[in-house]
Design an enzyme around this catalytic site. Structure first.
Site, PDB file in Angstrom:
ATOM      1  N   TYR A  56       0.817  -1.219   0.000  1.00 30.01           N
ATOM      2  CA  TYR A  56       0.000   0.000   0.000  1.00 30.01           C
ATOM      3  C   TYR A  56       0.849   1.267   0.000  1.00 30.01           C
ATOM      4  O   TYR A  56       0.438   2.300  -0.524  1.00 30.01           O
ATOM      5  CB  TYR A  56      -1.008  -0.023   1.167  1.00 30.01           C
ATOM      6  CG  TYR A  56      -2.175  -0.922   0.827  1.00 30.01           C
ATOM      7  CD1 TYR A  56      -3.161  -0.503  -0.061  1.00 30.01           C
ATOM      8  CD2 TYR A  56      -2.254  -2.213   1.323  1.00 30.01           C
ATOM      9  CE1 TYR A  56      -4.202  -1.335  -0.432  1.00 30.01           C
ATOM     10  CE2 TYR A  56      -3.297  -3.068   0.965  1.00 30.01           C
ATOM     11  CZ  TYR A  56      -4.267  -2.614   0.088  1.00 30.01           C
ATOM     12  OH  TYR A  56      -5.288  -3.446  -0.285  1.00 30.01           O
ATOM     13  N   ARG A  59       1.421   1.880  -3.598  1.00 28.06           N
ATOM     14  CA  ARG A  59       0.212   2.425  -4.233  1.00 28.06           C
ATOM     15  C   ARG A  59       0.062   3.911  -3.874  1.00 28.06           C
ATOM     16  O   ARG A  59      -0.286   4.740  -4.682  1.00 28.06           O
ATOM     17  CB  ARG A  59      -1.049   1.684  -3.778  1.00 28.06           C
ATOM     18  CG  ARG A  59      -1.054   0.166  -3.917  1.00 28.06           C
ATOM     19  CD  ARG A  59      -1.403  -0.265  -5.314  1.00 28.06           C
ATOM     20  NE  ARG A  59      -0.316  -0.007  -6.245  1.00 28.06           N
ATOM     21  CZ  ARG A  59       0.843  -0.678  -6.266  1.00 28.06           C
ATOM     22  NH1 ARG A  59       1.082  -1.656  -5.413  1.00 28.06           N
ATOM     23  NH2 ARG A  59       1.781  -0.371  -7.135  1.00 28.06           N
ATOM     24  N   GLN A  89     -15.464   2.989  -6.280  1.00 26.79           N
ATOM     25  CA  GLN A  89     -14.829   1.815  -5.665  1.00 26.79           C
ATOM     26  C   GLN A  89     -13.333   2.049  -5.537  1.00 26.79           C
ATOM     27  O   GLN A  89     -12.623   1.245  -4.953  1.00 26.79           O
ATOM     28  CB  GLN A  89     -15.071   0.575  -6.539  1.00 26.79           C
ATOM     29  CG  GLN A  89     -16.549   0.209  -6.659  1.00 26.79           C
ATOM     30  CD  GLN A  89     -16.775  -0.773  -7.803  1.00 26.79           C
ATOM     31  OE1 GLN A  89     -16.567  -1.965  -7.661  1.00 26.79           O
ATOM     32  NE2 GLN A  89     -17.198  -0.273  -8.946  1.00 26.79           N
ATOM     33  N   HIS A 107     -14.656   1.569  -0.876  1.00 24.48           N
ATOM     34  CA  HIS A 107     -13.616   0.622  -0.464  1.00 24.48           C
ATOM     35  C   HIS A 107     -12.463   1.290   0.283  1.00 24.48           C
ATOM     36  O   HIS A 107     -11.378   0.728   0.370  1.00 24.48           O
ATOM     37  CB  HIS A 107     -13.087  -0.134  -1.699  1.00 24.48           C
ATOM     38  CG  HIS A 107     -14.117  -1.046  -2.313  1.00 24.48           C
ATOM     39  ND1 HIS A 107     -14.068  -1.474  -3.617  1.00 24.48           N
ATOM     40  CD2 HIS A 107     -15.236  -1.603  -1.773  1.00 24.48           C
ATOM     41  CE1 HIS A 107     -15.121  -2.271  -3.863  1.00 24.48           C
ATOM     42  NE2 HIS A 107     -15.840  -2.348  -2.771  1.00 24.48           N
ATOM     43  N   GLY A 173     -16.086   2.340 -16.014  1.00 29.81           N
ATOM     44  CA  GLY A 173     -14.851   1.613 -15.729  1.00 29.81           C
ATOM     45  C   GLY A 173     -14.890   0.652 -14.568  1.00 29.81           C
ATOM     46  O   GLY A 173     -13.934   0.581 -13.800  1.00 29.81           O
ATOM     47  N   THR A 174     -15.969  -0.095 -14.458  1.00 28.48           N
ATOM     48  CA  THR A 174     -15.988  -1.162 -13.448  1.00 28.48           C
ATOM     49  C   THR A 174     -16.465  -2.447 -14.090  1.00 28.48           C
ATOM     50  O   THR A 174     -17.405  -2.442 -14.885  1.00 28.48           O
ATOM     51  CB  THR A 174     -16.863  -0.801 -12.221  1.00 28.48           C
ATOM     52  OG1 THR A 174     -17.023  -1.980 -11.415  1.00 28.48           O
ATOM     53  CG2 THR A 174     -18.224  -0.261 -12.604  1.00 28.48           C
ATOM     54  N   SER A 175     -15.805  -3.555 -13.741  1.00 29.52           N
ATOM     55  CA  SER A 175     -16.170  -4.845 -14.325  1.00 29.52           C
ATOM     56  C   SER A 175     -17.483  -5.351 -13.729  1.00 29.52           C
ATOM     57  O   SER A 175     -18.031  -6.342 -14.196  1.00 29.52           O
ATOM     58  CB  SER A 175     -15.058  -5.856 -14.057  1.00 29.52           C
ATOM     59  OG  SER A 175     -14.889  -6.011 -12.656  1.00 29.52           O
TER      60      SER A 175
HETATM   61  P1  OAD Z   1     -11.787  -4.103 -12.379  1.00 31.54           P
HETATM   62  O1  OAD Z   1     -10.327  -4.191 -12.599  1.00 31.54           O
HETATM   63  O2  OAD Z   1     -12.533  -5.317 -11.965  1.00 31.54           O
HETATM   64  O3  OAD Z   1     -12.468  -3.636 -13.734  1.00 31.54           O
HETATM   65  C1  OAD Z   1     -11.938  -2.572 -14.468  1.00 31.54           C
HETATM   66  C2  OAD Z   1     -12.912  -2.211 -15.551  1.00 31.54           C
HETATM   67  O4  OAD Z   1     -12.402  -1.079 -16.187  1.00 31.54           O
HETATM   68  C3  OAD Z   1     -13.118  -3.291 -16.622  1.00 31.54           C
HETATM   69  O5  OAD Z   1     -14.502  -3.414 -16.918  1.00 31.54           O
HETATM   70  C4  OAD Z   1     -12.338  -2.732 -17.825  1.00 31.54           C
HETATM   71  O6  OAD Z   1     -12.926  -3.115 -19.060  1.00 31.54           O
HETATM   72  C5  OAD Z   1     -12.484  -1.246 -17.586  1.00 31.54           C
HETATM   73  N1  OAD Z   1     -11.448  -0.416 -18.194  1.00 31.54           N
HETATM   74  C6  OAD Z   1     -10.160  -0.684 -18.484  1.00 31.54           C
HETATM   75  N2  OAD Z   1      -9.558   0.384 -19.020  1.00 31.54           N
HETATM   76  C7  OAD Z   1     -10.479   1.366 -19.076  1.00 31.54           C
HETATM   77  C8  OAD Z   1     -10.479   2.716 -19.524  1.00 31.54           C
HETATM   78  N3  OAD Z   1      -9.396   3.302 -20.031  1.00 31.54           N
HETATM   79  N4  OAD Z   1     -11.626   3.416 -19.411  1.00 31.54           N
HETATM   80  C9  OAD Z   1     -12.753   2.860 -18.898  1.00 31.54           C
HETATM   81  N5  OAD Z   1     -12.810   1.597 -18.466  1.00 31.54           N
HETATM   82  C10 OAD Z   1     -11.688   0.863 -18.548  1.00 31.54           C
HETATM   83  O7  OAD Z   1     -12.028  -2.902 -11.381  1.00 31.54           O
HETATM   84  P2  OAD Z   1     -13.276  -2.593 -10.442  1.00 31.54           P
HETATM   85  O8  OAD Z   1     -14.540  -3.019 -11.090  1.00 31.54           O
HETATM   86  O9  OAD Z   1     -13.131  -1.200 -10.009  1.00 31.54           O
HETATM   87  O10 OAD Z   1     -11.462  -3.590  -4.401  1.00 31.54           O
HETATM   88  O11 OAD Z   1     -12.958  -3.556  -9.230  1.00 31.54           O
HETATM   89  C11 OAD Z   1     -13.764  -3.523  -8.108  1.00 31.54           C
HETATM   90  C12 OAD Z   1     -12.973  -3.778  -6.868  1.00 31.54           C
HETATM   91  O12 OAD Z   1     -12.204  -4.964  -6.985  1.00 31.54           O
HETATM   92  C13 OAD Z   1     -11.959  -2.715  -6.561  1.00 31.54           C
HETATM   93  O13 OAD Z   1     -12.490  -1.624  -5.886  1.00 31.54           O
HETATM   94  C14 OAD Z   1     -10.966  -3.432  -5.713  1.00 31.54           C
HETATM   95  C15 OAD Z   1     -10.890  -4.723  -6.476  1.00 31.54           C
HETATM   96  O14 OAD Z   1     -10.462  -5.789  -5.822  1.00 31.54           O
HETATM   97  C16 OAD Z   1     -10.696  -3.316  -3.341  1.00 31.54           C
HETATM   98  O15 OAD Z   1      -9.556  -2.912  -3.414  1.00 31.54           O
HETATM   99  C17 OAD Z   1     -11.360  -3.532  -2.045  1.00 31.54           C
END
Ligand code: OAD
Length: 230
Positions: A56, A59, A89, A107, A173-175
């Site tokens: 961390y 980061r 997130q 988070h 930008g979230t999966s």
């Molecule tokens: P993810 O890494 O799961 O997903 C990232 C998303 O961003 C995917 O859908 C990609 O397609 C998309 N992506 C990549 N590049 C991009 C760009 N330039 N513009 C827009 N989208 C883009 O991340 P999160 O969904 O945020 O938790 O993950 C959720 C949580 O899982 C996080 O908060 C973290 C992690 O473990 C903790 O740290 C507690």
């Protein structure tokens, strides 16, 4: 009186990707070369506090080297016409640094630390480094103010309540893989327009009010602003 429509924005790692912060699921199962179970769980903290702190610290150090991108700034621009509430997130502070005024962190926050025993003792860290032996005012070791896997997400009820009040929901930008955060989109009232900006693949054809802008965040927000501000 001019009552602004409310836009609730749910952001994930993708919104910060173009600032140079790697997303989680695009990193081949490893997060900055680590298995998340080795750095982002309470068990990891018990097992190897030094490794978790070092991870961390890196980061946090990186956070001082990156800047908000056009997507963060576009959400600030939306505040001219809308009551914008961001639920993120992400643990970075790029929404705040861009100038967004309402940001809820689901988070946790990288720049904050808290007592490893008394959760109510939260501090903003001076600089980037947290060390073994740095303690809270009660003498307990400080830990990152991050929700680790397996820990409850205390902000979810507040975030769900906020999502219910959305006139428009924007997801960037979230999966939508990590619960309970991913479940938030189910809290919008029926008929609420949902914009989804992401370059990835999503199978959400069942949501009739969905407008999928398949693009990177900085590009997708251009389309979003055109549709919502013009
Ligand atoms: P993810 O890494 O799961 O997903 C990232 C998303 O961003 C995917 O859908 C990609 O397609 C998309 N992506 C990549 N590049 C991009 C760009 N330039 N513009 C827009 N989208 C883009 O991340 P999160 O969904 O945020 O938790 O993950 C959720 C949580 O899982 C996080 O908060 C973290 C992690 O473990 C903790 O740290 C507690």
């Amino acid at each position: 009186m001019d009552i602004k429509k409310r836009i609730v924005v749910l952001t994930g790692a993708g919104v910060s990707a173009e600032s140079g912060i790697r997303t989680f699921r695009d990193s081949g199962g490893l997060w900055e070369d680590h298995d998340v179970m080795d750095v982002a769980t309470p068990e990891a903290w018990e097992r190897n506090m030094e490794l978790v702190l070092r991870f961390y610290n890196q980061r946090r150090k990186q956070l001082y080297e990156v800047s908000p991108n056009a997507a963060h700034y576009a959400l600030v621009e939306l505040e001219k016409k809308y009551d914008v509430r961001i639920i993120t997130q992400n643990v970075d502070d790029l929404h705040e640094r861009a100038g967004s005024t309402h940001v809820m962190h689901l988070h946790g926050e990288l720049k904050k630390v808290r007592s490893s025993v008394d959760e109510s003792l939260v501090y903003t860290l001076d600089g980037w480094e947290l060390k073994v032996g740095d303690t809270c005012e009660k003498g307990y070791q400080l830990r990152p103010h991050i929700v680790w896997f397996g820990e409850p997400v205390d902000m979810i009820p507040a975030a769900a309540q906020l999502t219910e009040t959305a006139d428009i929901l924007v997801v960037i930008g979230t999966s939508l893989n990590v619960y309970p955060a991913a479940g938030l989109i189910n809290y919008v009232l029926p008929g609420t327009p949902i914009y989804l900006i992401d370059p990835g693949h999503f199978d959400m054809g069942h949501i009739t009010t969905l407008r999928f802008i398949k693009a990177k965040a900085t590009e997708g927000v251009g389309t979003l602003l055109k549709e919502l501000l013009d």
